[in-house]
Design a protein around this motif. Sequence first.
Motif, PDB file in Angstrom:
ATOM      1  N   ASP A  87       0.921  -1.281   0.096  1.00 21.99           N
ATOM      2  CA  ASP A  87      -0.019  -0.065  -0.001  1.00 21.99           C
ATOM      3  C   ASP A  87       0.821   1.385  -0.125  1.00 21.99           C
ATOM      4  O   ASP A  87       0.406   2.418   0.041  1.00 21.99           O
ATOM      5  CB  ASP A  87      -0.893   0.083   1.091  1.00 21.99           C
ATOM      6  N   GLY A  88       2.112   1.152  -0.037  1.00 20.93           N
ATOM      7  CA  GLY A  88       2.979   2.283  -0.088  1.00 20.93           C
ATOM      8  C   GLY A  88       3.382   2.860   1.335  1.00 20.93           C
ATOM      9  O   GLY A  88       4.245   3.964   1.340  1.00 20.93           O
ATOM     10  N   TYR A  89       2.975   2.242   2.390  1.00 21.78           N
ATOM     11  CA  TYR A  89       3.212   2.839   3.939  1.00 21.78           C
ATOM     12  C   TYR A  89       4.366   2.046   4.194  1.00 21.78           C
ATOM     13  O   TYR A  89       4.618   2.461   5.285  1.00 21.78           O
ATOM     14  CB  TYR A  89       2.050   2.776   4.620  1.00 21.78           C
ATOM     15  N   THR A  90       4.871   0.892   3.734  1.00 23.37           N
ATOM     16  CA  THR A  90       5.869   0.183   4.299  1.00 23.37           C
ATOM     17  C   THR A  90       7.115   0.210   2.796  1.00 23.37           C
ATOM     18  O   THR A  90       6.784  -0.602   1.935  1.00 23.37           O
ATOM     19  CB  THR A  90       5.617  -1.158   4.827  1.00 23.37           C
ATOM     20  N   THR A  91       8.293   0.831   3.200  1.00 23.40           N
ATOM     21  CA  THR A  91       9.386   0.663   2.108  1.00 23.40           C
ATOM     22  C   THR A  91      10.507   0.134   2.738  1.00 23.40           C
ATOM     23  O   THR A  91      10.711  -0.151   4.056  1.00 23.40           O
ATOM     24  CB  THR A  91       9.517   2.037   1.520  1.00 23.40           C
ATOM     25  N   LEU A  92      11.523  -0.368   1.936  1.00 22.96           N
ATOM     26  CA  LEU A  92      12.687  -1.068   2.290  1.00 22.96           C
ATOM     27  C   LEU A  92      13.884  -0.285   1.846  1.00 22.96           C
ATOM     28  O   LEU A  92      13.898   0.040   0.460  1.00 22.96           O
ATOM     29  CB  LEU A  92      12.916  -2.424   1.556  1.00 22.96           C
ATOM     30  N   LEU A  93      14.788   0.055   2.587  1.00 22.51           N
ATOM     31  CA  LEU A  93      16.264   0.591   2.162  1.00 22.51           C
ATOM     32  C   LEU A  93      16.886  -0.669   1.401  1.00 22.51           C
ATOM     33  O   LEU A  93      17.471  -1.305   2.342  1.00 22.51           O
ATOM     34  CB  LEU A  93      16.940   1.282   3.205  1.00 22.51           C
ATOM     35  N   CYS A  94      16.735  -0.779   0.500  1.00 28.54           N
ATOM     36  CA  CYS A  94      17.454  -1.831  -0.204  1.00 28.54           C
ATOM     37  C   CYS A  94      18.686  -1.646  -0.745  1.00 28.54           C
ATOM     38  O   CYS A  94      19.100  -0.560  -1.234  1.00 28.54           O
ATOM     39  CB  CYS A  94      16.475  -2.433  -1.487  1.00 28.54           C
ATOM     40  N   SER A  95      19.590  -2.943  -0.509  1.00 27.79           N
ATOM     41  CA  SER A  95      21.053  -2.534  -1.111  1.00 27.79           C
ATOM     42  C   SER A  95      21.647  -3.698  -1.580  1.00 27.79           C
ATOM     43  O   SER A  95      20.847  -4.626  -1.896  1.00 27.79           O
ATOM     44  CB  SER A  95      21.584  -1.977   0.265  1.00 27.79           C
ATOM     45  N   THR A  96      22.745  -3.287  -1.918  1.00 31.18           N
ATOM     46  CA  THR A  96      23.667  -4.573  -2.619  1.00 31.18           C
ATOM     47  C   THR A  96      23.704  -5.752  -2.127  1.00 31.18           C
ATOM     48  O   THR A  96      23.439  -6.809  -2.754  1.00 31.18           O
ATOM     49  CB  THR A  96      25.175  -3.992  -2.658  1.00 31.18           C
ATOM     50  N   GLY A  97      23.711  -6.152  -0.870  1.00 32.50           N
ATOM     51  CA  GLY A  97      23.851  -7.229  -0.043  1.00 32.50           C
ATOM     52  C   GLY A  97      22.516  -8.034  -0.174  1.00 32.50           C
ATOM     53  O   GLY A  97      22.427  -9.096  -0.696  1.00 32.50           O
ATOM     54  N   ALA A  98      21.469  -7.287   0.252  1.00 34.79           N
ATOM     55  CA  ALA A  98      20.084  -8.117   0.118  1.00 34.79           C
ATOM     56  C   ALA A  98      19.435  -8.227  -1.380  1.00 34.79           C
ATOM     57  O   ALA A  98      18.763  -9.201  -1.231  1.00 34.79           O
ATOM     58  CB  ALA A  98      18.972  -6.864   0.957  1.00 34.79           C
ATOM     59  N   MET A  99      19.735  -7.421  -2.294  1.00 31.51           N
ATOM     60  CA  MET A  99      19.218  -7.470  -3.458  1.00 31.51           C
ATOM     61  C   MET A  99      20.194  -8.256  -4.392  1.00 31.51           C
ATOM     62  O   MET A  99      19.479  -8.796  -5.241  1.00 31.51           O
ATOM     63  CB  MET A  99      18.799  -6.303  -4.085  1.00 31.51           C
ATOM     64  N   ALA A 100      21.336  -8.243  -4.342  1.00 27.56           N
ATOM     65  CA  ALA A 100      22.255  -8.745  -5.428  1.00 27.56           C
ATOM     66  C   ALA A 100      23.279  -9.834  -5.116  1.00 27.56           C
ATOM     67  O   ALA A 100      23.558 -10.558  -5.885  1.00 27.56           O
ATOM     68  CB  ALA A 100      22.906  -7.633  -6.125  1.00 27.56           C
ATOM     69  N   ILE A 101      23.590  -9.678  -3.811  1.00 27.77           N
ATOM     70  CA  ILE A 101      24.607 -10.650  -3.331  1.00 27.77           C
ATOM     71  C   ILE A 101      23.861 -11.842  -2.397  1.00 27.77           C
ATOM     72  O   ILE A 101      24.310 -13.105  -2.833  1.00 27.77           O
ATOM     73  CB  ILE A 101      25.695  -9.968  -2.464  1.00 27.77           C
ATOM     74  N   ASN A 102      22.877 -11.811  -1.723  1.00 26.78           N
ATOM     75  CA  ASN A 102      22.351 -12.719  -0.912  1.00 26.78           C
ATOM     76  C   ASN A 102      21.702 -13.953  -1.882  1.00 26.78           C
ATOM     77  O   ASN A 102      21.976 -14.937  -1.664  1.00 26.78           O
ATOM     78  CB  ASN A 102      21.365 -12.306  -0.114  1.00 26.78           C
ATOM     79  N   PRO A 103      20.989 -13.376  -2.969  1.00 29.42           N
ATOM     80  CA  PRO A 103      20.550 -14.286  -3.739  1.00 29.42           C
ATOM     81  C   PRO A 103      21.651 -15.401  -4.542  1.00 29.42           C
ATOM     82  O   PRO A 103      21.212 -16.578  -4.506  1.00 29.42           O
ATOM     83  CB  PRO A 103      19.982 -13.829  -4.966  1.00 29.42           C
TER      84      PRO A 103
END
Length: 325
Positions: A87-103
């Motif tokens: 709903d746009g009321y919860t966002t994430l400060l996404c970064s290299t580790g969580a989005m590109a390295i952890n997978p």
Amino acid sequence: MAQAFSVARTILMLAAFGVALSAWGQNYPVKPLRMVVPFAPGGPTDIVGRAIAQRLTETFGQSMVVDNRAGAGGVVGADMVAKAAPDGYTTLLCSTGAMAINPGLMDKLPYDSVKDFAGISLVVTIPYLLLVSPSSPVKTVKELIAEAKSKPGSMNYGSAGTGSTSHLAGELFKTMAGIDMVHIPYKGSAPASIDLISGRLQTMFNAVAIAMPFVKGGKMRAIGISTQARSPLVPEVPTISESGVPGFEVLTWHGICAPSKTPKPVLKTLNSAIVQAVQHPQTRQHLGSIGADVVGSTQEEFEKFIKSELAKWSKIIKASGATAY
């Protein structure tokens, strides 16, 4: 006739839905927002999140609360947002580790960094410095490469831990420079820095924000920076790319993401506000003081960037044999 009525009703429903979404985007937000920062308070990631949250609070006239949810290299916080109401009321400060390295590191990641998130905007990138002890005879990247080639496997490099960006930066450097060095993982960059200063480590990569105080204090020597162009923070330090490893680039980055099914009008409103926030003179100055290069991108640019980073780091992780830290 019944079929025609059904089609007309469908068109009217879709039109009404579109108006509702448009109105939602115009009225949004009507209550406080939350930005999940998947790391502990006080670090560079937290500093970036709080700087943006402060500006968004001013822009929206609604509080944006920073919610630190540290754990498992960013997995805990990212998973929370992936499963949050879109709903746009919860966002994430996404970064290299969580989005590109952890997978690439984890076999059973509880979220998909592409399918479960909508990228809103890339906020900042932070380069890395290639460092040696001030007592080291190595003064340049070319000298480091020559030394490593003359003694294959005898040189070492430290990192903040197996699977960290500093570790994988070293692996990429080894591959692109055609050298062999032994990786020494630490539990964080602080103990690795101590051993580099003392001479027990021969080299390491570390984020500009963390390394600069040591470099300015004469406790470390920066021989290269991981960007394609020199940084105004350390203009005297050549890029690794211009120093014998063409094309080398490693960046830690932070952006803002939302759950994947967040309505487009809301994402558009958030994107506009975030880009405005990062371009604010005080925000630029504040983020620049920790070595961050301010970006502010479109949604499309950011989502394309996430996919390219995922492909890049997955390849490096596979080649290095690194596993979850």
